[in-house]
Design a protein around this motif. Structure first.
Motif, PDB file in Angstrom:
ATOM      1  N   UNK A  19       0.831  -1.204   0.000  1.00  0.00           N
ATOM      2  CA  UNK A  19       0.000   0.000   0.000  1.00  0.00           C
ATOM      3  C   UNK A  19       0.866   1.254   0.000  1.00  0.00           C
ATOM      4  N   UNK A  20       2.005   1.204   0.741  1.00  0.00           N
ATOM      5  CA  UNK A  20       2.853   2.382   0.838  1.00  0.00           C
ATOM      6  C   UNK A  20       3.383   2.798  -0.530  1.00  0.00           C
ATOM      7  N   UNK A  21       3.744   1.797  -1.353  1.00  0.00           N
ATOM      8  CA  UNK A  21       4.250   2.104  -2.686  1.00  0.00           C
ATOM      9  C   UNK A  21       3.148   2.719  -3.546  1.00  0.00           C
ATOM     10  N   UNK A  22       1.944   2.151  -3.453  1.00  0.00           N
ATOM     11  CA  UNK A  22       0.832   2.691  -4.240  1.00  0.00           C
ATOM     12  C   UNK A  22       0.498   4.111  -3.771  1.00  0.00           C
ATOM     13  N   UNK A  64      -3.234  -4.132  -9.006  1.00  0.00           N
ATOM     14  CA  UNK A  64      -3.350  -3.116 -10.048  1.00  0.00           C
ATOM     15  C   UNK A  64      -4.668  -2.359  -9.912  1.00  0.00           C
ATOM     16  N   UNK A  65      -5.729  -3.085  -9.594  1.00  0.00           N
ATOM     17  CA  UNK A  65      -7.023  -2.422  -9.423  1.00  0.00           C
ATOM     18  C   UNK A  65      -6.973  -1.462  -8.237  1.00  0.00           C
ATOM     19  N   UNK A  66      -6.317  -1.898  -7.166  1.00  0.00           N
ATOM     20  CA  UNK A  66      -6.176  -1.018  -6.007  1.00  0.00           C
ATOM     21  C   UNK A  66      -5.371   0.225  -6.372  1.00  0.00           C
ATOM     22  N   UNK A  67      -4.327   0.042  -7.187  1.00  0.00           N
ATOM     23  CA  UNK A  67      -3.544   1.182  -7.636  1.00  0.00           C
ATOM     24  C   UNK A  67      -4.385   2.131  -8.464  1.00  0.00           C
TER      25      UNK A  67
END
Length: 710
Positions: A19-22, A64-67
């Protein structure tokens, strides 16, 4: 195209599982979009939104969808309220699709993304209210508590926006609400009721006009297992009721009544009580509009009046208030004689069906309420209710056999109203006692004269038939029924009618034994009941043609019982005829039953009722036929306690020379009969004929019994 819109590092971080990266990628997108917005580069912004909506939010890979979701939210934040309008549809639709994703984490991130987009766009999201509301209704009932919590934040935000807006489409909201309110899901119910409360609080909205569209769905929510939801729904319904009271002109009462009447028949106590409260208030507010639904309302109210348990007494009290309010609506104005149009408002056919079915209810309260209703209609609308009297009359007559005193008393009042109603067919001949003031009292104490119709005789005939076919009713309840009837229809009318029915009816030919037993009961009522005191005084003291006719009428039926006949003669001071009857007793079979009745007569003569008779033994010249009658009675009695009682009484009578006549006292001996215009020879012959029939009937019964045993 992707490489030109977003750098490879941003794309890589958007696909990352962390999550942190996104989140870092989202911050980079936010900077990028803000720069394009400041420079007015709308094409690049649209390319970025398209990439995030297509390649990311719809990707097969969950990360990817979360991103894509966090990237779309970043775009919205970067655009701000001034620039978001043109991109709002592109931002919202992919996120709304993800809100229904099978992955609960995806649904949670969709809630978060929607929150950020709506927070920026605010009122601009209202054109998409239907889609947002649909998504929220599902998210609010999500199995994952984190998703529900996330949807709560979005829900509160959207409520704030709707409350602030002055262009909210209430009609669309009602459609969305109506289609979902029938759900049994607890969370969805809470969500919907809260939204309804929110929209009600908006001053500019007029949701009251749409109430019939969703009111039916609100009532079932009152049986929810959650106390919080029940209380919330009850409060909302109460608020609607208050608004109706303030703005009744905005309400379609016909639609509302149908709904609340249906729910007032619910088995759930809270639903029933709330619906009945609505019925009560609508009756008061709507007035005559509601009368067309009277049968349905009564079908709900009447059985509810039977509730006795402490936990549901409130339901019964609410039903009683609604019942009384409905009854108060029906006045003389609705009688056909007054106004044909108004009378058509009452569904009397259906009402009579409801009455007939609920008269068979096991509850005394319900039966009493039904009888009160019938009586009320007879008083207020006699002409239209009499069109259905042939169905009502037999059903009401049956209630005389009810074990509850309250039911019987109300039934007699109802029957008296039927028998004296101006709508009833008039009698072929007027009652000979109609000129007496004492019989001109109406059953309910009004100033109108008491004019009996043909249903009076029909009532008496049915009553005698009931006594004949139900021995227990005759033994246990006849005294109570006759005494109460005398209070509402005048004792003289009642006894005259019963006397004529027993003398001239088929019972005299078919079952003289019943007639004898019935006369014995009637005689006991006449002699001992306080309700008959006025009639006793009339028979005892009045010397007039009407009293002579009354005596003859009673005497002819009293002939079925020898002891009752002599009792009537003693009461009316016709001692000479009494003496003659006693002498005829020698021709009878002095069986045990007759001797028991003679024994009771002795005790009756010692009661206060016959005090005047005992004092007459002191009069000078003496009443020789009175003394002779008492000695005849003494001679018929066996040596017993009653014999001793009467013998001692007669021994107290002083010799005539011990009581010289007082100055001015008539020295002519009394003729022995109080009434001068009566043909006592004819009455005696009638007595002999009746007793001869009884003797023949007894012989026939003995022969039949003997043949049967053989």
């Amino acid at each position: 195209m992707t490489a030109q819109a977003l750098s490879p590092s941003i794309i890589r971080m958007l696909h990352d599982k962390l999550y942190e990266k996104r989140k870092v990628a989202a911050l980079e997108i936010e900077k990028l979009v803000r720069g394009y917005a400041n420079n007015g580069n709308n094409a690049e912004i649209q390319r970025i939104v398209t990439i995030l909506a297509g390649e990311f939010s719809q990707a097969q890979n969950a990360n990817s969808r979360k991103g894509g979701l966090i990237g779309l939210a970043a775009c919205a934040i970067a655009l701000g309220n001034q620039n978001i309008q043109g991109y709002l549809e592109s931002l919202l639709k992919p996120v709304l699709i993800c809100s229904a994703d099978p992955d609960s984490r995806m649904r949670y991130f969709a809630c978060e993304s929607l929150y950020n987009i709506v927070k920026v766009a605010r009122a601009d999201t209202l054109p998409y209210f239907s889609e947002l509301f649909d998504a929220l209704s599902k998210l609010s009932a999500d199995q994952d508590p984190n998703v529900r919590n996330g949807s709560d934040l979005l829900d509160r935000l959207l409520k704030d926006i709707v409350t602030e807006s002055r262009v909210f489409d209430v009609a669309t909201f009602v459609v969305l609400l109506r289609d979902r309110l029938y759900t049994k899901n607890q969370y969805t119910r809470r969500f919907l009721v809260q939204w309804l409360t929110c929209v009600m609080s908006i001053p500019e909205t007029d949701i009251l006009a749409f109430l019939p569209e969703f009111l039916d769905a609100l009532f079932p929510i009152l049986d929810d297992s959650s106390k919080e939801i029940r209380t919330m729904c009850q409060s909302t319904l109460g608020e609607f009721l208050s608004r109706i009271e303030k703005n009744p002109e905005k309400v379609d009462f016909n639609s509302l009544v149908n709904i609340v009447v249906t729910h007032s028949q619910s088995t759930d106590a809270l639903i029933k009580e709330t619906a009945l409260l609505w019925v009560y208030r609508l009756v008061i507010l709507a007035g005559s509009v509601i009368l067309g639904y009277t049968s349905g309302i009564l079908g709900a109210i009447l059985p509810t009046l039977a509730y006795e348990e402490s936990t549901i007494k409130n339901v019964r009290e609410t039903a009683k208030r609604a019942n009384q309010a409905l009854m108060n609506l029906i006045t003389h104005d609705y009688d056909k004689k007054e106004d044909n149009n108004k009378s058509s408002l009452l569904p009397l056919v259906e009402m009579v069906e409801v009455f007939s079915s609920h008269l068979r209810h096991k509850s005394t309260s319900t039966k009493c309420a039904v009888i009160r209703w019938i009586t009320h209609l007879l008083v207020q609308t006699p002409y239209i209710i009499f069109e259905h009297i042939e169905k009502i009359f037999p059903a009401v007559m049956k209630m005389l056999a009810d074990p509850a005193d309250d039911v019987v008393i109300l039934t007699l009042e109802c029957l008296s109203e039927i028998a004296s109603s101006p709508a009833g067919p008039p009698m072929e001949r007027k009652m000979s006692v109609a000129s007496r003031v004492s019989v001109l009292l109406s059953p309910h104490g009004s100033n109108q004269p008491l004019v009996l119709n043909t249903y009076f005789n029909k009532f008496i005939s049915h009553l005698i038939h009931m006594f004949r076919t139900d021995v227990n009713l005759l033994e246990a309840r006849s005294s109570f029924i006759i005494r109460q009837l005398c209070t509402v229809l005048n004792a003289e009318n009642v006894f005259r009618a019963i006397g004529e029915a027993l003398d001239q009816g088929k019972e005299a030919e078919e079952d003289p034994r019943f007639c004898s037993h019935a006369v014995k009961k009637l005689n006991s009522i006449l002699i001992t009941s306080t309700e008959l005191e006025e009639l006793r005084e009339t028979l005892k003291n009045d010397i007039c043609q009407e009293n002579s006719q009354l005596f003859c009428c009673l005497y002819k039926s009293w002939c079925h019982n020898p002891v009752a006949s002599v009792t009537l003669c003693l009461l009316t001071q016709n001692y000479r005829h009494c003496c003659r009857l006693f002498h005829k007793f020698s021709d009878f079979n002095l069986d045990v039953e007759l001797l028991i009745e003679l024994d009771k007569l002795v005790h009756l003569l010692e009661s206060p009722i016959f005090a005047y008779l005992r004092l007459q033994l002191l009069e000078v010249p003496c009443r020789q036929f009175l003394i002779k009658s008492l000695y005849s009675l003494l001679m018929l009695l066996p040596q017993s306690r009653s014999f001793d009682t009467l013998h001692q009484r007669l021994n107290c009578v002083p010799s005539s020379h011990l009581l010289p006549p007082l100055p001015g006292e008539n020295a002519v001996p009394h003729e022995g009969n109080h009434l001068k215009e009566v043909n006592f020879d004819e009455l005696f012959d009638h007595f002999v004929q009746v007793q001869t029939k009884h003797s023949a009937f007894k012989r026939t019964k003995r022969i039949q019994a003997t043949s049967s045993s053989i």
